[in-house]
Design an enzyme around this catalytic site. Structure first.
Site, PDB file in Angstrom:
ATOM      1  N   ASP A  55       0.842  -1.205   0.000  1.00 19.86           N
ATOM      2  CA  ASP A  55       0.000   0.000   0.000  1.00 19.86           C
ATOM      3  C   ASP A  55       0.878   1.256   0.000  1.00 19.86           C
ATOM      4  O   ASP A  55       0.369   2.383  -0.024  1.00 19.86           O
ATOM      5  CB  ASP A  55      -1.022  -0.011   1.140  1.00 19.86           C
ATOM      6  CG  ASP A  55      -0.395  -0.093   2.520  1.00 19.86           C
ATOM      7  OD1 ASP A  55       0.845  -0.150   2.613  1.00 19.86           O
ATOM      8  OD2 ASP A  55      -1.154  -0.108   3.511  1.00 19.86           O
ATOM      9  N   SER A  56       2.204   1.063  -0.056  1.00 16.68           N
ATOM     10  CA  SER A  56       3.122   2.169  -0.350  1.00 16.68           C
ATOM     11  C   SER A  56       2.765   2.810  -1.683  1.00 16.68           C
ATOM     12  O   SER A  56       3.205   3.913  -1.981  1.00 16.68           O
ATOM     13  CB  SER A  56       4.573   1.670  -0.382  1.00 16.68           C
ATOM     14  OG  SER A  56       4.694   0.538  -1.217  1.00 16.68           O
ATOM     15  N   ASP A  94      -0.934  -6.231  -0.038  1.00 15.14           N
ATOM     16  CA  ASP A  94      -1.272  -5.649   1.272  1.00 15.14           C
ATOM     17  C   ASP A  94      -2.775  -5.559   1.492  1.00 15.14           C
ATOM     18  O   ASP A  94      -3.520  -5.171   0.586  1.00 15.14           O
ATOM     19  CB  ASP A  94      -0.731  -4.213   1.346  1.00 15.14           C
ATOM     20  CG  ASP A  94       0.661  -4.153   1.941  1.00 15.14           C
ATOM     21  OD1 ASP A  94       1.141  -5.175   2.462  1.00 15.14           O
ATOM     22  OD2 ASP A  94       1.265  -3.068   1.892  1.00 15.14           O
ATOM     23  N   LYS A 123      -0.736  -9.482   3.091  1.00 13.62           N
ATOM     24  CA  LYS A 123       0.067  -8.947   4.207  1.00 13.62           C
ATOM     25  C   LYS A 123      -0.810  -8.072   5.095  1.00 13.62           C
ATOM     26  O   LYS A 123      -1.621  -7.293   4.598  1.00 13.62           O
ATOM     27  CB  LYS A 123       1.264  -8.155   3.680  1.00 13.62           C
ATOM     28  CG  LYS A 123       2.132  -7.554   4.789  1.00 13.62           C
ATOM     29  CD  LYS A 123       3.509  -7.158   4.302  1.00 13.62           C
ATOM     30  CE  LYS A 123       3.572  -5.857   3.552  1.00 13.62           C
ATOM     31  NZ  LYS A 123       3.075  -4.679   4.308  1.00 13.62           N
ATOM     32  N   GLU A 125      -0.731  -5.669   8.842  1.00 13.05           N
ATOM     33  CA  GLU A 125       0.140  -4.980   9.797  1.00 13.05           C
ATOM     34  C   GLU A 125      -0.307  -5.206  11.245  1.00 13.05           C
ATOM     35  O   GLU A 125      -1.503  -5.203  11.541  1.00 13.05           O
ATOM     36  CB  GLU A 125       0.147  -3.470   9.506  1.00 13.05           C
ATOM     37  CG  GLU A 125       0.744  -3.139   8.145  1.00 13.05           C
ATOM     38  CD  GLU A 125       0.902  -1.645   7.911  1.00 13.05           C
ATOM     39  OE1 GLU A 125       0.699  -0.841   8.845  1.00 13.05           O
ATOM     40  OE2 GLU A 125       1.247  -1.288   6.764  1.00 13.05           O
ATOM     41  N   GLU A 193       9.992  -4.019   9.860  1.00 14.09           N
ATOM     42  CA  GLU A 193      10.331  -2.712   9.290  1.00 14.09           C
ATOM     43  C   GLU A 193      10.798  -1.741  10.375  1.00 14.09           C
ATOM     44  O   GLU A 193      10.168  -1.609  11.438  1.00 14.09           O
ATOM     45  CB  GLU A 193       9.104  -2.129   8.577  1.00 14.09           C
ATOM     46  CG  GLU A 193       9.358  -0.747   7.984  1.00 14.09           C
ATOM     47  CD  GLU A 193       8.310  -0.283   6.990  1.00 14.09           C
ATOM     48  OE1 GLU A 193       7.368  -1.039   6.698  1.00 14.09           O
ATOM     49  OE2 GLU A 193       8.448   0.857   6.497  1.00 14.09           O
TER      50      GLU A 193
HETATM   51  O1  KIV Z   1       3.632  -1.048   1.480  1.00 14.01           O
HETATM   52  C1  KIV Z   1       4.787  -1.493   1.341  1.00 14.01           C
HETATM   53  O2  KIV Z   1       5.454  -1.323   0.318  1.00 14.01           O
HETATM   54  C2  KIV Z   1       5.357  -2.239   2.444  1.00 14.01           C
HETATM   55  C3  KIV Z   1       6.843  -2.452   2.447  1.00 14.01           C
HETATM   56  C4  KIV Z   1       7.516  -1.199   2.778  1.00 14.01           C
HETATM   57  C5  KIV Z   1       7.236  -3.565   3.331  1.00 14.01           C
HETATM   58  O3  KIV Z   1       4.664  -2.611   3.331  1.00 14.01           O
END
Ligand code: KIV
Length: 276
Positions: A55-56, A94, A123, A125, A193
């Site tokens: 989600d970056s 994510d 993924k 968090e 992270e």
């Molecule tokens: O959103 C993302 O790209 C991430 C990485 C920084 C691990 O969670």
């Protein structure tokens, strides 16, 4: 445009069990973000093990100041683009902000990311009680889970900014306990992270699932970077934990190949990319 499809399989597919075998054999795992089919194909050609649709994308693609505005629709869309560029590389996507507010929403999100997006793993968090419950619920519904601990970007407001976590002894002990908890809940992979190197090493030794570091030192079982950071095209100052692999090289392909090689040889991250 009409060249041979870049995603014709050229190597053995990376799978959830093969990641565990890599940890057991001491082979470092190379993970990198991707948000579209063209960059995904570059990851594939470079032999990257795991592609992460992070989600970056809210920051590096959409231009937001955080990952919080990213929606499930955005994630499903970008995951489906990346899936078209991959063949052997494992695809992780994510769960965006608030997709994990309860088990039903998380199952719905997981189902869409896998079913519509083509992800092999999702993924999530944190390690709050409801997150542990969600991990178990997803795994019971055969959706493998990557946990994410430390400087979890969706908690930016709670942390008061993108701040390194686990520096105090109590916080470090809490992160070790959280790592054990996400493993016990059923996670297959763990992103760490923004934590001190010694803590990254301790957690990596403590859990039997592979750990993937980003600003968590060289002792993790693998490394991940945001592709825009490692190509040096993220606006503003380069994050300390990243390196511009395009500098001095003439192509994106060469930069990704150099990153993969440096991770596998244990050359990246170097001390200047780590936190003590
Ligand atoms: O959103 C993302 O790209 C991430 C990485 C920084 C691990 O969670």
């Amino acid at each position: 445009m009409y060249a041979q499809k870049a995603n014709a399989p050229t190597r053995k597919a990376v799978t959830v069990p093969s990641l565990r075998a890599m940890k057991a054999d001491g082979r470092r795992i190379v993970m990198l973000t991707a948000y579209d089919a063209s960059f995904a194909a570059q990851l594939e050609l470079a032999g990257v093990d795991v592609a992460l649709v992070g989600d970056s994308l809210g920051m590096v693609i959409q231009g937001h100041a955080s990952t919080l505005p990213v929606t499930l629709d955005h994630m499903v869309y970008h995951t489906s683009l990346v899936a078209r560029g991959l063949s052997a590389t494992l695809l992780v996507a994510d769960l965006p902000f608030m997709a994990d507010r309860d088990v039903p929403h998380a199952l719905e999100a997981g189902a869409r990311l896998v079913g519509e997006g083509g992800a092999a793993m999702v993924k999530i968090e944190g390690a709050a009680p409801h997150v542990l419950e969600i991990i178990t619920a997803l795994v019971e519904r055969v959706i493998p889970v990557c946990a994410h601990l430390g400087l979890t970007p969706q908690s930016v407001h709670k942390f008061g900014g993108f701040r390194i976590q686990g520096r105090e002894q109590e916080a470090a002990e809490q992160l070790v306990a959280q790592a054990k908890a996400v493993e016990a809940a059923g996670a297959s992979l763990l992103v760490l992270e923004g934590i001190p190197t010694a803590l990254g090493e301790r957690i990596t030794r403590t859990v039997s699932i592979p750990t993937i570091g980003i600003g968590a030192g060289p002792h993790c079982d693998g490394q991940v970077l945001v592709i825009h950071d490692m190509l040096g095209i993220t606006p503003g100052k380069r994050p300390k934990f990243s390196k511009d692999f395009l500098a001095g090289r003439d192509s994106v392909a060469a930069a990704i190949a150099a990153y993969a090689e440096d991770v596998r040889k244990g050359i990246f991250p170097a001390p200047e990319h780590c936190f003590d």
